[in-house]
Design a protein around this motif. Structure first.
Motif, PDB file in Angstrom:
ATOM      1  N   VAL A  41     -56.206  -1.864  41.409  1.00  0.00           N
ATOM      2  CA  VAL A  41     -56.058  -1.198  40.113  1.00  0.00           C
ATOM      3  C   VAL A  41     -57.343  -0.486  39.700  1.00  0.00           C
ATOM      4  N   ILE A  42     -58.487  -1.154  39.786  1.00  0.00           N
ATOM      5  CA  ILE A  42     -59.724  -0.549  39.301  1.00  0.00           C
ATOM      6  C   ILE A  42     -60.144   0.633  40.165  1.00  0.00           C
ATOM      7  N   THR A  43     -59.754   0.626  41.429  1.00  0.00           N
ATOM      8  CA  THR A  43     -60.067   1.764  42.291  1.00  0.00           C
ATOM      9  C   THR A  43     -59.022   2.872  42.200  1.00  0.00           C
TER      10      THR A  43
ATOM     11  N   ILE B   6     -54.244  -2.904  33.165  1.00  0.00           N
ATOM     12  CA  ILE B   6     -54.107  -1.505  32.747  1.00  0.00           C
ATOM     13  C   ILE B   6     -55.399  -1.024  32.113  1.00  0.00           C
ATOM     14  N   PHE B   7     -56.024  -1.864  31.282  1.00  0.00           N
ATOM     15  CA  PHE B   7     -57.305  -1.474  30.674  1.00  0.00           C
ATOM     16  C   PHE B   7     -58.383  -1.286  31.746  1.00  0.00           C
TER      17      PHE B   7
ATOM     18  N   PRO C 183     -48.747   2.181  39.476  1.00  0.00           N
ATOM     19  CA  PRO C 183     -47.924   1.198  38.767  1.00  0.00           C
ATOM     20  C   PRO C 183     -48.298   1.097  37.298  1.00  0.00           C
ATOM     21  N   GLY C 184     -47.310   0.732  36.469  1.00  0.00           N
ATOM     22  CA  GLY C 184     -47.558   0.575  35.049  1.00  0.00           C
ATOM     23  C   GLY C 184     -46.875  -0.670  34.526  1.00  0.00           C
ATOM     24  N   LEU C 185     -46.420  -0.609  33.279  1.00  0.00           N
ATOM     25  CA  LEU C 185     -45.715  -1.725  32.655  1.00  0.00           C
ATOM     26  C   LEU C 185     -44.395  -1.219  32.090  1.00  0.00           C
ATOM     27  N   GLY C 186     -43.510  -2.160  31.766  1.00  0.00           N
ATOM     28  CA  GLY C 186     -42.235  -1.780  31.168  1.00  0.00           C
ATOM     29  C   GLY C 186     -41.365  -0.985  32.127  1.00  0.00           C
ATOM     30  N   LYS C 187     -40.852   0.146  31.639  1.00  0.00           N
ATOM     31  CA  LYS C 187     -39.946   0.959  32.435  1.00  0.00           C
ATOM     32  C   LYS C 187     -40.637   1.661  33.601  1.00  0.00           C
TER      33      LYS C 187
END
Length: 315
Positions: A147-149, A170-171, A270-274
């Motif tokens: 994620v961080i990369t 995500i942050f 990638p994210g969250l939710g939908k």
């Protein structure tokens, strides 16, 4: 701070950087093949790893291989690709391997990754998602680095992790890798300077008459650089808010809209939710907004915004 030039000639610098990039890609492909990937998979994933692109030849990403060795190779080369390639140059061509630690941005990046991995690994263990610490640290290491990369490889679906962990990741993507790397995000050096500036302002409140310059290593940071960093942060925040509101207008809930804009602007995936897995459920308007967000994030906002400025088109 980093030296102004790596070589006297621009062509020589470009050639050196290309050689470093190709060498990393070749070494990554060899390591993948050594630990069990087929040659095609090894080459494809090495191209995706060093470019921090995150694309895989399998729907399950790297979890398809069920190999801790392959995950370790991915972690190593995602980190290497997210370090400033100028730092690689001084470490390799100038034979200064300690430059990886002497460079404040690289050092801050590696320390930050380590701290977040420990926090995530411990939280996964304490929240009962894992019965023992080693598996939680393994998955935490891979997902945090991915994620961080801004690579976006996956071995587990972190959107289902407990407590604040999905939002934390995500942050983390907002920070990104180092400047002069293949990673996305705002870049570590900007975040470091913002933090140092914030701490200076706190000290100024205590000692209003004191002269407190911002240091980066042993060098004083020019105020023009600080202004540029704050300008970028302000523009980034404003653009993010506007795009998030437009995503909500396009039909996404607040969590999905927030993570959709975050994952696009930070070039993550990638994210969250939908949008935890893909953007299939996003409307056509939402996909158009996502395209704009990806371009703004990859070109670091100002490049696009300046094209929209009337003064740029005047003779």
């Amino acid at each position: 701070m980093k030296e102004e030039k790596m070589t006297p000639r621009l062509a020589s610098t470009a050639r050196a950087l290309w050689l470093i990039y190709l060498s990393l890609t070749a070494a990554c492909a060899f390591a993948y093949w050594l630990f069990g990937m087929e040659p095609f998979d090894a080459i494809a994933h090495s191209l995706s790893t060093v470019s921090t692109g995150g694309f895989s030849t399998h729907d399950d990403s790297l979890s398809w291989f069920h190999s801790s060795q392959i995950e370790g190779v991915a972690i190593l080369f995602m980190l290497l690709a997210s370090l400033n390639f100028g730092v690689h140059y001084y470490a390799i061509y100038r034979r200064k391997p300690l430059h990886y630690w002497e460079d404040i941005e690289a050092r801050s990046f590696l320390i930050l990754v380590l701290v977040i991995v420990v926090v995530v690994g411990l939280m996964l263990r304490l929240e009962g998602s894992y019965h023992t610490l080693p598996p939680s640290l393994r998955d935490a290491s891979f997902e945090v680095v991915s994620v961080i990369t801004s690579t976006g490889f996956a071995t587990v679906d972190f959107s289902h992790w407990p407590d604040f962990l999905p939002v934390l990741l995500i942050f983390v993507s907002f920070i990104g890798g180092c400047g002069g790397s293949t990673a996305g995000g705002m870049k570590v050096l900007r975040v470091v300077l913002l933090f140092k500036q914030g701490m200076r302002e706190i000290r100024k409140l205590i000692h209003p008459n004191a002269i407190l310059p911002v240091y980066l290593g042993r060098h004083v940071v020019d105020q023009r650089i600080m202004n540029a960093v704050w300008g970028f942060f302000a523009a980034y925040t404003l653009v993010f808010v506007v795009l998030m509101l437009l995503m909500i207008h396009a039909g996404l809930d607040q969590v999905s809209a927030f993570s959709a804009v975050a994952t696009c602007m930070n070039n993550l995936g990638p994210g969250l939710g939908k949008v935890a897995s893909n953007f299939q459920e996003v409307s056509s308007l939402g996909k158009g907004i996502a395209i704009i967000a990806m371009l703004l994030g990859r070109l670091e906002i100002f490049t696009i915004l300046i094209l929209l400025t009337p003064a740029f088109w005047k003779d």
